[in-house]
Design a protein around this motif. Sequence first.
Motif, mmCIF file in Angstrom:
data_model
loop_
_atom_site.group_PDB
_atom_site.id
_atom_site.type_symbol
_atom_site.label_atom_id
_atom_site.label_comp_id
_atom_site.label_asym_id
_atom_site.label_seq_id
_atom_site.Cartn_x
_atom_site.Cartn_y
_atom_site.Cartn_z
ATOM 1 N N ALA A 138 22.684 -44.662 -0.737
ATOM 2 C CA ALA A 138 21.518 -44.563 -1.411
ATOM 3 C C ALA A 138 20.388 -45.096 -0.174
ATOM 4 C CB ALA A 138 21.113 -44.617 -2.983
ATOM 5 N N SER A 139 20.961 -46.216 -0.178
ATOM 6 C CA SER A 139 19.953 -46.888 0.649
ATOM 7 C C SER A 139 20.963 -47.630 2.314
ATOM 8 C CB SER A 139 19.087 -48.349 0.065
ATOM 9 O OG SER A 139 19.647 -48.886 -0.517
ATOM 10 N N LEU A 140 20.293 -48.043 3.354
ATOM 11 C CA LEU A 140 20.398 -48.713 4.481
ATOM 12 C C LEU A 140 19.731 -49.741 5.190
ATOM 13 C CD1 LEU A 140 23.472 -49.244 6.302
ATOM 14 C CD2 LEU A 140 22.169 -46.764 7.639
ATOM 15 N N PRO A 141 19.513 -51.420 4.259
ATOM 16 C CA PRO A 141 18.872 -52.476 4.996
ATOM 17 C C PRO A 141 19.134 -52.297 6.227
ATOM 18 C CG PRO A 141 20.545 -52.338 2.759
ATOM 19 C CD PRO A 141 20.824 -51.464 3.573
ATOM 20 N N LEU A 142 17.996 -53.058 6.916
ATOM 21 C CA LEU A 142 17.641 -53.451 8.319
ATOM 22 C C LEU A 142 18.789 -54.410 8.676
ATOM 23 C CD1 LEU A 142 15.732 -52.939 11.082
ATOM 24 C CD2 LEU A 142 14.991 -54.215 9.885
ATOM 25 N N VAL A 143 18.509 -55.555 7.456
ATOM 26 C CA VAL A 143 20.129 -56.292 8.281
ATOM 27 C C VAL A 143 20.991 -55.739 8.305
ATOM 28 C CG1 VAL A 143 19.058 -58.260 6.925
ATOM 29 C CG2 VAL A 143 20.092 -56.901 5.896
ATOM 30 N N ASP A 144 22.218 -54.337 7.079
ATOM 31 C CA ASP A 144 23.288 -53.882 8.236
ATOM 32 C C ASP A 144 23.354 -52.773 8.534
ATOM 33 O OD1 ASP A 144 23.346 -54.832 5.589
ATOM 34 O OD2 ASP A 144 23.711 -53.009 4.132
ATOM 35 N N VAL A 145 22.353 -52.501 9.674
ATOM 36 C CA VAL A 145 21.955 -51.860 11.051
ATOM 37 C C VAL A 145 22.084 -52.888 11.973
ATOM 38 C CG1 VAL A 145 20.699 -50.623 12.724
ATOM 39 C CG2 VAL A 145 20.136 -49.919 9.971
ATOM 40 N N LEU A 146 21.689 -54.184 11.680
ATOM 41 C CA LEU A 146 22.072 -54.638 12.903
ATOM 42 C C LEU A 146 23.081 -56.308 13.352
ATOM 43 C CD1 LEU A 146 18.683 -57.318 11.659
ATOM 44 C CD2 LEU A 146 18.684 -55.587 14.181
ATOM 45 N N VAL A 147 23.949 -56.301 11.763
ATOM 46 C CA VAL A 147 24.776 -56.313 12.051
ATOM 47 C C VAL A 147 26.273 -55.234 12.027
ATOM 48 C CG1 VAL A 147 26.975 -57.600 10.177
ATOM 49 C CG2 VAL A 147 24.634 -58.227 10.653
ATOM 50 N N LEU A 148 26.345 -54.147 12.030
ATOM 51 C CA LEU A 148 26.896 -53.055 12.528
ATOM 52 C C LEU A 148 26.785 -52.813 13.935
ATOM 53 C CD1 LEU A 148 26.233 -50.418 8.758
ATOM 54 C CD2 LEU A 148 28.632 -51.464 9.679
ATOM 55 N N ALA A 149 25.803 -53.013 14.497
ATOM 56 C CA ALA A 149 25.318 -52.870 15.605
ATOM 57 C C ALA A 149 25.868 -53.535 15.732
ATOM 58 C CB ALA A 149 23.544 -53.199 16.028
ATOM 59 N N GLU A 150 25.566 -54.851 16.058
ATOM 60 C CA GLU A 150 26.968 -56.120 16.576
ATOM 61 C C GLU A 150 28.621 -56.277 16.896
ATOM 62 O OE1 GLU A 150 27.437 -59.718 18.392
ATOM 63 O OE2 GLU A 150 25.756 -58.380 18.852
ATOM 64 N N ALA A 151 28.848 -55.597 15.278
ATOM 65 C CA ALA A 151 30.732 -55.692 15.498
ATOM 66 C C ALA A 151 30.810 -54.321 15.780
ATOM 67 C CB ALA A 151 30.010 -54.754 13.508
ATOM 68 N N LEU A 152 30.149 -53.004 16.838
ATOM 69 C CA LEU A 152 29.723 -51.837 17.477
ATOM 70 C C LEU A 152 29.900 -51.827 18.525
ATOM 71 C CD1 LEU A 152 28.979 -49.659 14.160
ATOM 72 C CD2 LEU A 152 31.191 -49.286 15.223
ATOM 73 N N HIS A 153 29.584 -53.122 19.456
ATOM 74 C CA HIS A 153 28.956 -53.854 20.538
ATOM 75 C C HIS A 153 28.222 -52.569 21.068
ATOM 76 C CE1 HIS A 153 32.975 -56.260 20.259
ATOM 77 N NE2 HIS A 153 33.552 -55.293 19.693
ATOM 78 N N THR A 154 26.903 -52.211 20.319
ATOM 79 C CA THR A 154 26.269 -51.594 20.459
ATOM 80 C C THR A 154 24.831 -52.568 20.017
ATOM 81 O OG1 THR A 154 24.996 -49.408 20.842
ATOM 82 C CG2 THR A 154 25.809 -50.091 18.539
ATOM 83 N N TYR A 155 23.738 -51.327 20.505
ATOM 84 C CA TYR A 155 22.330 -51.920 20.264
ATOM 85 C C TYR A 155 21.751 -51.863 19.015
ATOM 86 C CZ TYR A 155 22.629 -53.706 24.706
ATOM 87 O OH TYR A 155 22.466 -53.884 26.448
ATOM 88 N N PRO A 156 21.354 -52.297 18.290
ATOM 89 C CA PRO A 156 20.674 -51.765 16.801
ATOM 90 C C PRO A 156 19.594 -50.173 17.292
ATOM 91 C CG PRO A 156 19.954 -54.382 16.882
ATOM 92 C CD PRO A 156 20.970 -53.457 17.925
#
Length: 226
Positions: free
Chosen positions: A69-87
């Motif tokens: 239902a939601s996607l916190p900004l902090v999750d986007v930041l961490v997911l980007a780092e984990a996926l070797h890309t930029y938010p």
Amino acid sequence: MTQRRFDPGDDEDDVPEWADQVMATVAAEVRRRRKELRMSAQDLADRCEEIGHPIPRNVIANMESGRRASLPLVDVLVLAEALHTYPICLLYPVGYVDQVQRLPLQDSEQTWDAMRWFTGDREDFGMEDNMLRSFRAHIRHERAALVALKGEKHERWKAATAPNQTEREEAVLDQADYAERALDAKYQLRSARAFIREGGGTPPHLPPELADVDPPDTDTTEENDL
């Protein structure tokens, strides 16, 4: 996956929510990037935990399938780092999504243009931030100064090792040209740093090669402590 402009005559139930579309774009790009890296949802979850912000595998799966239902900004930041890309690349997947809707009830626009808006790289809104502009100028002049100094050093070496007078003289002239460019870039850099300080900001650290840019009476104690 973009919401069209709302027409008062439309049934609101027929208009997808903008927030849902933003989240769907991020989720699709997370899935695409994960598969590109040959990572499973568990691999991605493990990497998020290693970074220090756990995102369980089932949460990732629900996000990618649209059940979250939601996607916190902090999750986007961490997911980007984990996926070797930029938010920013998760929010605006340039090259993979042609158009996105920048804000609710607006027509879709090119993803590249939306990304430039998000990063402050567009001046067509008449709201360019002075501090941001000063930092952009700082980066530009710093790079120019470093390139000029490198060129000057190389031409000095060429002059010292030239096999004949002609090549030596050419190298000396080129060295002088680079020295002039470096001097001009340093002057511009000094001005940019002054604007940043006048605006209440702290200029970026300077590399050792540019230690002479700041005037001797400039208090850099606070900058060095950061």
